[in-house]
Enzyme design. Sequence first.
Site, PDB file in Angstrom:
ATOM      1  N   HIS A 466      52.439  32.664  38.135  1.00  0.00           N
ATOM      2  CA  HIS A 466      51.701  32.314  36.804  1.00  0.00           C
ATOM      3  C   HIS A 466      51.369  30.962  36.921  1.00  0.00           C
ATOM      4  CE1 HIS A 466      52.051  35.623  34.725  1.00  0.00           C
ATOM      5  NE2 HIS A 466      53.083  35.804  35.114  1.00  0.00           N
ATOM      6  N   ARG A 573      44.932  39.070  28.281  1.00  0.00           N
ATOM      7  CA  ARG A 573      47.119  39.298  28.048  1.00  0.00           C
ATOM      8  C   ARG A 573      47.850  39.476  27.243  1.00  0.00           C
ATOM      9  NH1 ARG A 573      45.630  37.006  33.572  1.00  0.00           N
ATOM     10  NH2 ARG A 573      45.919  37.883  35.092  1.00  0.00           N
ATOM     11  N   ARG A 609      45.010  44.592  27.113  1.00  0.00           N
ATOM     12  CA  ARG A 609      45.844  45.218  27.371  1.00  0.00           C
ATOM     13  C   ARG A 609      46.580  45.399  26.780  1.00  0.00           C
ATOM     14  NH1 ARG A 609      48.009  42.773  33.306  1.00  0.00           N
ATOM     15  NH2 ARG A 609      48.793  41.454  31.734  1.00  0.00           N
ATOM     16  N   GLU A 708      47.916  49.041  39.577  1.00  0.00           N
ATOM     17  CA  GLU A 708      48.868  48.294  40.512  1.00  0.00           C
ATOM     18  C   GLU A 708      49.886  48.605  40.638  1.00  0.00           C
ATOM     19  OE1 GLU A 708      49.041  44.539  36.411  1.00  0.00           O
ATOM     20  OE2 GLU A 708      49.494  46.751  35.901  1.00  0.00           O
ATOM     21  N   ASN A 731      46.785  41.515  42.329  1.00  0.00           N
ATOM     22  CA  ASN A 731      48.007  40.973  42.158  1.00  0.00           C
ATOM     23  C   ASN A 731      49.427  41.590  42.545  1.00  0.00           C
ATOM     24  OD1 ASN A 731      45.701  39.274  41.262  1.00  0.00           O
ATOM     25  ND2 ASN A 731      46.582  38.828  39.414  1.00  0.00           N
ATOM     26  N   ASP A 732      49.594  42.714  41.070  1.00  0.00           N
ATOM     27  CA  ASP A 732      50.571  43.510  41.335  1.00  0.00           C
ATOM     28  C   ASP A 732      50.758  44.749  42.776  1.00  0.00           C
ATOM     29  OD1 ASP A 732      52.843  42.269  39.879  1.00  0.00           O
ATOM     30  OD2 ASP A 732      51.229  42.928  37.716  1.00  0.00           O
ATOM     31  N   ARG A 742      55.130  38.700  44.682  1.00  0.00           N
ATOM     32  CA  ARG A 742      53.921  37.930  44.214  1.00  0.00           C
ATOM     33  C   ARG A 742      54.325  36.304  44.260  1.00  0.00           C
ATOM     34  NH1 ARG A 742      51.186  40.281  38.830  1.00  0.00           N
ATOM     35  NH2 ARG A 742      50.405  37.900  38.523  1.00  0.00           N
ATOM     36  N   CYS A 779      40.621  43.689  38.731  1.00  0.00           N
ATOM     37  CA  CYS A 779      40.924  41.826  37.182  1.00  0.00           C
ATOM     38  C   CYS A 779      42.137  41.086  37.887  1.00  0.00           C
ATOM     39  CB  CYS A 779      41.293  42.818  36.177  1.00  0.00           C
ATOM     40  SG  CYS A 779      42.709  43.732  36.093  1.00  0.00           S
TER      41      CYS A 779
HETATM   42  C1  PEP Z   1      47.490  41.649  38.098  1.00  0.00           C
HETATM   43  O1  PEP Z   1      48.068  42.510  38.739  1.00  0.00           O
HETATM   44  O2  PEP Z   1      46.543  41.948  39.112  1.00  0.00           O
HETATM   45  C2  PEP Z   1      47.281  41.770  37.067  1.00  0.00           C
HETATM   46  C3  PEP Z   1      45.633  41.327  36.416  1.00  0.00           C
HETATM   47  O3  PEP Z   1      47.970  41.923  36.024  1.00  0.00           O
HETATM   48  P1  PEP Z   1      49.291  40.531  36.096  1.00  0.00           P
HETATM   49  O4  PEP Z   1      48.614  39.532  36.878  1.00  0.00           O
HETATM   50  O5  PEP Z   1      49.270  40.036  34.290  1.00  0.00           O
HETATM   51  O6  PEP Z   1      50.561  41.003  36.128  1.00  0.00           O
HETATM   52 MG    MG Z   2      50.126  43.286  36.780  1.00  0.00          MG
END
Ligand code: PEP
Ligand code: MG
Length: 847
Positions: A466, A573, A609, A708, A731-732, A742, A779
């Site tokens: 984050h 988010r 979302r 994801e 990301n996930d 992550r 995304c």
């Molecule tokens: C992701 O997982 O790529 C995503 C955009 O969601 P977050 O980063 O909020 O988990």
């Molecule tokens: Mg995610």
Amino acid sequence: MASDGDSSGDPRVIGLVLVSHSARLAEGVAELAAQMGGGDLRIGVAGGLDQPGRPLGTDATLVRRAINEVWSEDGVLVLMDLGSAVLSAEMALDLLPEERRGQVLLTAAPLVEGAVAAAVAAGLGEPLEKVAEEARGGLAAKAAHLGPEAAGAAPAAGGAERVPAGASPSARLTVRNRFGLHARPAALFVRTAARFDADVTVANVTAGSRRVSARSLNAVATLGVRHGDEILVQTSGRQAEEALAAIRRLASDGFGEPADVGEPGPPAGPPACTPPPEAGAVLRGLPASPGVAVGAARRLQAAPVEIPDTPADDPAAQWAALERALAAVAADIRRTRGSVAGHAGDGEAAIFDAHLLFLEDEALLEPARDGIVHGRTGAARAWADAVSAAARAWDALDDPYQRARAADLRSVGDQVVRRLVGTPSPIFPGGEGIVVAPDLTPAETAALDRSGIQGIACAFGGPTAHSAILARSLGIPAVVGIGVGLLDVGDETLLVLDGEAGTVTVDPPPDVVQAARDRGARWTKHKTEAQKRAHLPAVTLDGVTVPVVANVAVSHDVPAAVAAGADGVGLLRTEFLFLEADHMPTEDEQELAYRQAAEALAGRPLTVRTLDAGADKPLPCLPLTPERNPFLGVRGLRLGLSRPELLVTQLRAVLRVAAGHPVRVMFPMVTTVDEVRRARELLDEARASLAASGVAAPARIEVGIMVEVPAAALTAEAFAPHVDFFSVGTNDLAQYTLAAERGNAEVAALGDPLHPAVLRLIHHTARAAGQGGKRVAVCGEVAGDPLAIPLLLGLGIGELSMAPARIPLAKQAVRATDTRLARRLAESALAAGSAAAVRRLCGGSPA
Ligand code: PEP
Ligand code: MG
């Protein structure tokens, strides 16, 4: 049946209440007691918690309810199992009206035998005192039959001192640790004792101290046990011998400390700290947000907390609030512990075990509870007072190292207070500078005052943590995963932070500073030129228009996103709205937030979302069961489906806004088609309930899912008929595909979203979406990486969603792409053997 002494003529039957951590246990005992007691017994149960997913625990409100259910003017006897059952029963008593309180008796009788004996006596119409006496004597028959337990017991393992039959096993142990029984070894001592069904006490013989319970870290650590002191450990109960043996083993292992810390040796004093990095030292981490910053190191500072002193009139609600805050802070600490353990090893992380023990220490909980119930103070005041009192005991210790641990206690206590009063995080001290922090939690990220932040440097975390996402969304340079050495950098030290190289130079010489300033200026110029064209559509060289949209955390970020050139919002988010609140945001509060976002977009699409929370992204307002592996647990849509009332509320709020704006809804962390079906049913339910109350909602709203989980990517064709669009959360997706958490800097390089395995999943999703006539976006953070953009377009991605600050350069990258060439690049990347090879193909250096 009336007893002889009853003159009213009515049968006297007192009520019995059984309080247990387990509903099944309470009900089982009630069944047994009812059978033994016969007649018209009134037996009420208060077992477990009334919370989905948290079956075990006790709740004062349930106890009060049970007392009222079996209420008898002749009195009510309450039997409890252990620990918080006693506290809840006491609190329930306080919650009863004055006139009833005097007729309720809490008994120390054993739950099972006591309940049976009490039921028999109550069935005979005995008065309350007599029933209580019978309950207390419930063990007599068993004890007489079995005789003294110590007689004939096997010799204690580990050579525990033998004690006369019937007395407690005990051992005198000399503490060899250089710093005595300070927080970490004391925490291990407490955890070891807690593993056994035994009561364990400990006294500092050398200091002539009192005996204290080994269940309390505060009590054990404030015995002031120093190197060479002798302690007396006494145990009793079913596993007394085993507990003592384990503690002896622990003592001979130096209470879990390595030899250089555990063994005596000169010089006495605190463990040596690593010296601060030397002038000119280059600390290496992971590039998290591009750009160059030159500025003073600034640590986050605690924001002042004002604790309300107003008396609280609902003790049960205050206690429940405290329990929620304790659970939320525990989740934060466990997260940090995981990150530190991953980076610096279990030894470094062990201090967090002590911090977790503070949160469940009866030496703090008991006075806090007392303050809430008897003092009628609010949860924050009661907890803060309990922490101050305990910290004073640490302050009074002779040993300076042990004394210093009072700061740990105060800091953990402070985190709980912040949760309670809604000031969740430390703040940036103001002025200009580079944030230096271990890591930034989502709550800290949300609470950060962003003005003046020139750069962010974190000891832990990876590029999709984050802290990194925040930095990119602000367009400020950042480096993460630098390691613990960063935390030794003194406040105000001049730093040069290079967000592309992933380096932080400490107190650099003037020529390095000048070179960095020049590079920074070039970077700013480059960005300014891109910004000039940011409001134009992004069209590739061969004429394909690619919507470039924004990822935003809160509605008030939307105007900045529009100013940065966003063609819409591809990812709102929503959890950040929930993160900042001390209660679940109501439908109206959510509606307002989403409406503000939609209005700020002035006709551009908004993708909301649904709540993406879970034990990995804990919310202060939503108590969740801790999970051993929260990334594989109840997060994202799984949580929404397990708490449908939350999801329906959110969907109603979204639908209300969608009545007048182009709004889409997107479900996170989807694994199976059934989940989507169920989510759509809840969406229909939300729409129908709005219609029933005459509130406008669109007949149709676009529905999408985040891809994801690898399973969702691999079966994308099965999802296509059920959705309007896909959005790949790289990301996930990368963390699950490459089994690389992550937030863990140690494995950040492994979790590269440009790994061919991830690219194949993206490609498969894009193809399935295309065949089904559905849109597909990315995304995850990689969508805003100019290096990766041609590749993503070549894989068939039609929309890119990213941190607003990245939009101008991303649009430039789209404009420089020819999709025919990009498809060839994608083919080569899909056939590549590694992420490094893909990065080379894209024209970058291996990450
Ligand atoms: C992701 O997982 O790529 C995503 C955009 O969601 P977050 O980063 O909020 O988990
Ligand atoms: Mg995610």
